[in-house]
Design a protein around this motif. Structure first.
Motif, PDB file in Angstrom:
ATOM      1  N   ARG A  12       0.850  -1.183   0.000  1.00 25.53           N
ATOM      2  CA  ARG A  12       0.000   0.000   0.000  1.00 25.53           C
ATOM      3  C   ARG A  12       0.892   1.241   0.000  1.00 25.53           C
ATOM      4  NH1 ARG A  12      -2.999  -3.799  -0.574  1.00 25.53           N
ATOM      5  NH2 ARG A  12      -4.881  -4.310   0.643  1.00 25.53           N
ATOM      6  N   ARG A  13       0.514   2.214  -0.810  1.00 31.10           N
ATOM      7  CA  ARG A  13       1.248   3.485  -0.843  1.00 31.10           C
ATOM      8  C   ARG A  13       0.252   4.607  -1.076  1.00 31.10           C
ATOM      9  NH1 ARG A  13       6.629   4.935  -4.399  1.00 31.10           N
ATOM     10  NH2 ARG A  13       7.627   4.259  -2.482  1.00 31.10           N
ATOM     11  N   ARG A  14       0.414   5.704  -0.332  1.00 28.38           N
ATOM     12  CA  ARG A  14      -0.440   6.875  -0.519  1.00 28.38           C
ATOM     13  C   ARG A  14       0.407   8.142  -0.636  1.00 28.38           C
ATOM     14  NH1 ARG A  14      -6.049   6.846   3.056  1.00 28.38           N
ATOM     15  NH2 ARG A  14      -7.064   5.162   1.897  1.00 28.38           N
ATOM     16  N   PHE A  15      -0.048   9.031  -1.506  1.00 25.85           N
ATOM     17  CA  PHE A  15       0.497  10.381  -1.626  1.00 25.85           C
ATOM     18  C   PHE A  15      -0.623  11.373  -1.345  1.00 25.85           C
ATOM     19  CE2 PHE A  15       3.066   7.831  -4.518  1.00 25.85           C
ATOM     20  CZ  PHE A  15       4.367   8.294  -4.321  1.00 25.85           C
ATOM     21  N   HIS A  16      -0.322  12.385  -0.565  1.00 28.46           N
ATOM     22  CA  HIS A  16      -1.279  13.454  -0.292  1.00 28.46           C
ATOM     23  C   HIS A  16      -0.611  14.774  -0.652  1.00 28.46           C
ATOM     24  CE1 HIS A  16      -3.260  16.512   2.346  1.00 28.46           C
ATOM     25  NE2 HIS A  16      -4.338  15.892   1.914  1.00 28.46           N
ATOM     26  N   VAL A  17      -1.282  15.583  -1.478  1.00 27.72           N
ATOM     27  CA  VAL A  17      -0.726  16.861  -1.926  1.00 27.72           C
ATOM     28  C   VAL A  17      -1.684  17.981  -1.524  1.00 27.72           C
ATOM     29  CG1 VAL A  17       0.325  18.117  -3.842  1.00 27.72           C
ATOM     30  CG2 VAL A  17       0.170  15.615  -3.937  1.00 27.72           C
ATOM     31  N   LEU A  18      -1.134  18.979  -0.846  1.00 27.61           N
ATOM     32  CA  LEU A  18      -1.955  20.090  -0.356  1.00 27.61           C
ATOM     33  C   LEU A  18      -1.321  21.419  -0.775  1.00 27.61           C
ATOM     34  CD1 LEU A  18      -4.409  20.993   1.307  1.00 27.61           C
ATOM     35  CD2 LEU A  18      -2.918  21.007   3.319  1.00 27.61           C
ATOM     36  N   PRO A  19      -1.878  22.081  -1.795  1.00 25.14           N
ATOM     37  CA  PRO A  19      -1.356  23.392  -2.200  1.00 25.14           C
ATOM     38  C   PRO A  19      -2.019  24.522  -1.418  1.00 25.14           C
ATOM     39  CG  PRO A  19      -2.981  22.642  -3.788  1.00 25.14           C
ATOM     40  CD  PRO A  19      -2.919  21.590  -2.705  1.00 25.14           C
ATOM     41  N   SER A  20      -1.291  25.616  -1.277  1.00 27.46           N
ATOM     42  CA  SER A  20      -1.865  26.844  -0.733  1.00 27.46           C
ATOM     43  C   SER A  20      -1.375  27.993  -1.612  1.00 27.46           C
ATOM     44  CB  SER A  20      -1.451  27.042   0.725  1.00 27.46           C
ATOM     45  OG  SER A  20      -0.049  27.173   0.840  1.00 27.46           O
ATOM     46  N   ALA A 107      -6.353  23.998  -7.084  1.00 24.80           N
ATOM     47  CA  ALA A 107      -7.203  24.716  -6.138  1.00 24.80           C
ATOM     48  C   ALA A 107      -7.453  23.926  -4.859  1.00 24.80           C
ATOM     49  CB  ALA A 107      -8.543  25.046  -6.800  1.00 24.80           C
ATOM     50  N   GLY A 108      -7.262  22.603  -4.917  1.00 25.73           N
ATOM     51  CA  GLY A 108      -7.546  21.779  -3.749  1.00 25.73           C
ATOM     52  C   GLY A 108      -6.567  20.641  -3.606  1.00 25.73           C
ATOM     53  N   GLU A 109      -6.760  19.840  -2.568  1.00 27.61           N
ATOM     54  CA  GLU A 109      -5.859  18.746  -2.278  1.00 27.61           C
ATOM     55  C   GLU A 109      -6.093  17.559  -3.206  1.00 27.61           C
ATOM     56  OE1 GLU A 109      -6.552  17.125   1.654  1.00 27.61           O
ATOM     57  OE2 GLU A 109      -8.656  17.695   1.520  1.00 27.61           O
ATOM     58  N   THR A 110      -5.086  16.692  -3.302  1.00 24.31           N
ATOM     59  CA  THR A 110      -5.162  15.487  -4.126  1.00 24.31           C
ATOM     60  C   THR A 110      -4.649  14.304  -3.322  1.00 24.31           C
ATOM     61  OG1 THR A 110      -4.780  16.757  -6.158  1.00 24.31           O
ATOM     62  CG2 THR A 110      -4.402  14.389  -6.268  1.00 24.31           C
ATOM     63  N   LEU A 111      -5.351  13.183  -3.431  1.00 19.03           N
ATOM     64  CA  LEU A 111      -4.936  11.953  -2.767  1.00 19.03           C
ATOM     65  C   LEU A 111      -4.752  10.864  -3.817  1.00 19.03           C
ATOM     66  CD1 LEU A 111      -4.483  10.296  -0.118  1.00 19.03           C
ATOM     67  CD2 LEU A 111      -6.925   9.705  -0.236  1.00 19.03           C
ATOM     68  N   TYR A 112      -3.556  10.288  -3.840  1.00 20.24           N
ATOM     69  CA  TYR A 112      -3.277   9.124  -4.675  1.00 20.24           C
ATOM     70  C   TYR A 112      -3.202   7.897  -3.771  1.00 20.24           C
ATOM     71  CZ  TYR A 112      -1.721  12.327  -8.398  1.00 20.24           C
ATOM     72  OH  TYR A 112      -1.652  13.311  -9.363  1.00 20.24           O
ATOM     73  N   GLU A 113      -3.890   6.835  -4.158  1.00 15.02           N
ATOM     74  CA  GLU A 113      -3.836   5.561  -3.449  1.00 15.02           C
ATOM     75  C   GLU A 113      -3.316   4.504  -4.421  1.00 15.02           C
ATOM     76  OE1 GLU A 113      -7.667   5.095  -0.920  1.00 15.02           O
ATOM     77  OE2 GLU A 113      -8.160   6.386  -2.639  1.00 15.02           O
ATOM     78  N   ILE A 114      -2.299   3.752  -3.993  1.00 14.73           N
ATOM     79  CA  ILE A 114      -1.697   2.733  -4.844  1.00 14.73           C
ATOM     80  C   ILE A 114      -1.761   1.388  -4.133  1.00 14.73           C
ATOM     81  CG2 ILE A 114       0.419   1.953  -5.971  1.00 14.73           C
ATOM     82  CD1 ILE A 114       1.178   4.846  -6.385  1.00 14.73           C
ATOM     83  N   TYR A 115      -2.177   0.368  -4.881  1.00 18.77           N
ATOM     84  CA  TYR A 115      -2.268  -1.000  -4.374  1.00 18.77           C
ATOM     85  C   TYR A 115      -1.493  -1.923  -5.320  1.00 18.77           C
ATOM     86  CZ  TYR A 115      -6.326   1.072  -2.023  1.00 18.77           C
ATOM     87  OH  TYR A 115      -7.161   1.889  -1.289  1.00 18.77           O
ATOM     88  N   VAL A 116      -0.623  -2.742  -4.744  1.00 13.78           N
ATOM     89  CA  VAL A 116       0.079  -3.769  -5.513  1.00 13.78           C
ATOM     90  C   VAL A 116      -0.132  -5.085  -4.777  1.00 13.78           C
ATOM     91  CG1 VAL A 116       2.272  -4.551  -6.473  1.00 13.78           C
ATOM     92  CG2 VAL A 116       1.817  -2.086  -6.270  1.00 13.78           C
ATOM     93  N   SER A 117      -0.921  -5.976  -5.340  1.00 17.41           N
ATOM     94  CA  SER A 117      -1.227  -7.221  -4.649  1.00 17.41           C
ATOM     95  C   SER A 117      -0.011  -8.132  -4.613  1.00 17.41           C
ATOM     96  CB  SER A 117      -2.395  -7.940  -5.329  1.00 17.41           C
ATOM     97  OG  SER A 117      -2.048  -8.346  -6.637  1.00 17.41           O
ATOM     98  N   ASP A 118       0.094  -8.933  -3.563  1.00 13.62           N
ATOM     99  CA  ASP A 118       1.141  -9.949  -3.510  1.00 13.62           C
ATOM    100  C   ASP A 118       0.890 -10.975  -4.617  1.00 13.62           C
ATOM    101  OD1 ASP A 118       2.279  -8.758  -1.280  1.00 13.62           O
ATOM    102  OD2 ASP A 118       1.192 -10.033   0.139  1.00 13.62           O
ATOM    103  N   PRO A 119       1.949 -11.460  -5.279  1.00 14.06           N
ATOM    104  CA  PRO A 119       1.744 -12.421  -6.373  1.00 14.06           C
ATOM    105  C   PRO A 119       1.132 -13.741  -5.880  1.00 14.06           C
ATOM    106  CG  PRO A 119       3.990 -11.538  -6.375  1.00 14.06           C
ATOM    107  CD  PRO A 119       3.360 -11.115  -5.095  1.00 14.06           C
TER     108      PRO A 119
END
Length: 237
Positions: A12-20, A107-119
């Motif tokens: 699991r990996r997440r990125f959160h981006v918050l501009p002002s 103008a607003g925040e962005t959330l990226y969610e990444i999933y890589v299943s186990d083989p």
């Protein structure tokens, strides 16, 4: 029936981006990383850089903060990609700086969610979501992509030729998913064995020749796919 990739055991990996108005902060968390980068700017160039490494896989990683801050100070907001040497930096902090710059005018925040299943029998899935929308969904067998069709037959590590045919957000998001898929390989290494590893020589700040002999495995590994686990960056916002 196979469970959806976001319900399967895996990386699991997440990125959160918050501009002002005059800054943008990007954050990352996954099994072995928890980091953040803030870029301040005057509307044309980066005027200050702050980086934070809370969790990292190598003892030398925190030293990369100063390198990132020096390299990115003064960078134009409309810079060309890859104008700086990514491998001389912590590659993850570098990606966070690039991600922040890509969203600097949002103008607003962005959330990226990444999933890589186990083989399972060599087969796994890779999924990237942006603000809840599925943007990239791949399948692979033994690290060779089987879908999307345009990338079929290419090894996960060798997707550059296909990724360069994409443009805009699709290209950037494909890079993010490819990189996550490669980092996810760490889950296949027994934890006790992984503690004795070093970074691949020359691949990042910690593994450059002048530091490689001092590079040692540190930190914790968190399995966010276990039942009841919090989501990466689940404590942000």
């Amino acid at each position: 029936m196979t469970l959806p990739v976001d319900q399967q055991p895996g990386f699991r990996r997440r990125f959160h981006v918050l501009p002002s108005q005059r800054s943008v902060t990007s954050r990352l968390e996954d099994d072995v990383h928890r980091m953040a980068v803030t870029l301040e700017h005057d509307g044309e160039r980066v005027t200050a850089v702050t980086a934070l490494t809370e969790r990292a896989p190598w003892n030398i990683c925190p030293g990369a903060v100063a390198k990132l801050e020096a390299d990115w100070l003064g960078v134009p907001l409309e810079r060309q990609e890859r104008a700086l040497d990514k491998k001389a930096n912590c590659t993850h902090l570098f990606d966070l700086a690039e991600l922040a710059l890509r969203h600097v005018h949002d103008a607003g925040e962005t959330l990226y969610e990444i999933y890589v299943s186990d083989p399972v029998d060599g087969v796994n899935e890779l999924l990237l979501r942006r603000n809840g929308e599925d943007r990239q969904h791949w399948q692979a067998k033994d690290d060779v992509v089987s879908s999307p069709e345009a990338a079929a037959g290419l090894p996960l590590i060798g997707l550059r030729s296909w990724i360069t045919t994409l443009s805009g957000d699709a290209r950037a998001e494909a890079r993010m998913l490819q990189w996550a898929g490669l980092v996810a390989h760490g889950r296949l290494i027994p934890w006790e064995t992984e503690k004795t590893l070093r970074a691949l020589p020359g691949s990042c700040f910690a593994s450059q020749p002048e530091r490689y002999d001092q590079c040692e495995r540190v930190g914790d590994r968190v399995d966010f796919s276990t039942e009841g686990a919090r989501a990466p960056l689940g404590d942000i916002g």
